[in-house]
Design a protein around this motif. Structure first.
Motif: not given
Length: 134
Positions: A46-66
């Protein structure tokens, strides 16, 4: 609810940390890891869309610490650089077991640690593509 809080570090300075920063504090009861990730991903979207006009689509890539430590040798890899530069990390511990070599590496293996080697792909002339790394 959440609040935006201005923070100041009371520790020694480090090159990868600013002395002051702004963070988002979440107040959630009985939240699971997934609950937190979902709220943060929605908020960032929501912040990226409202502040920058950019649409990002969750879920974001995730990676474990290991996985991050195994692949990149860092718990905070910059994937823009690491993946562009074809950076990979390999466990070479066995190559230093029961052989003569640099004492520092032999000591690490002898104490149960691991030795990793990083490979960064280069162009045919042997030079890295500096444009991809900047």
């Amino acid at each position: 609810y959440f609040q935006i809080a201005r923070c100041y570090r009371d520790e020694l300075g480090r090159s990868d940390r600013q002395p002051e920063f702004t963070q988002i504090d979440l107040e959630m009861s009985f939240a699971t890891r997934e609950d937190i990730m979902n709220v943060v991903e929605e908020l960032v979207g929501r912040v990226w869309h409202e502040a920058l006009g950019l649409d990002v689509h969750p879920p974001f890539p995730r990676m474990t610490y290991d996985a991050a430590m195994r692949r990149f040798g860092s718990d905070k890899p910059d994937l823009r650089v690491m993946e562009t530069a074809c950076f990979t990390s390999h466990d070479v511990t066995e190559a230093f077991r029961d052989v003569h070599g640099p004492k520092a590496l032999l000591d690490v293996v002898g104490e149960g640690g691991h030795v990793r080697a990083a490979v960064v792909a280069t162009q045919e002339d042997g030079h890295q593509d500096e444009d991809k790394l900047s």
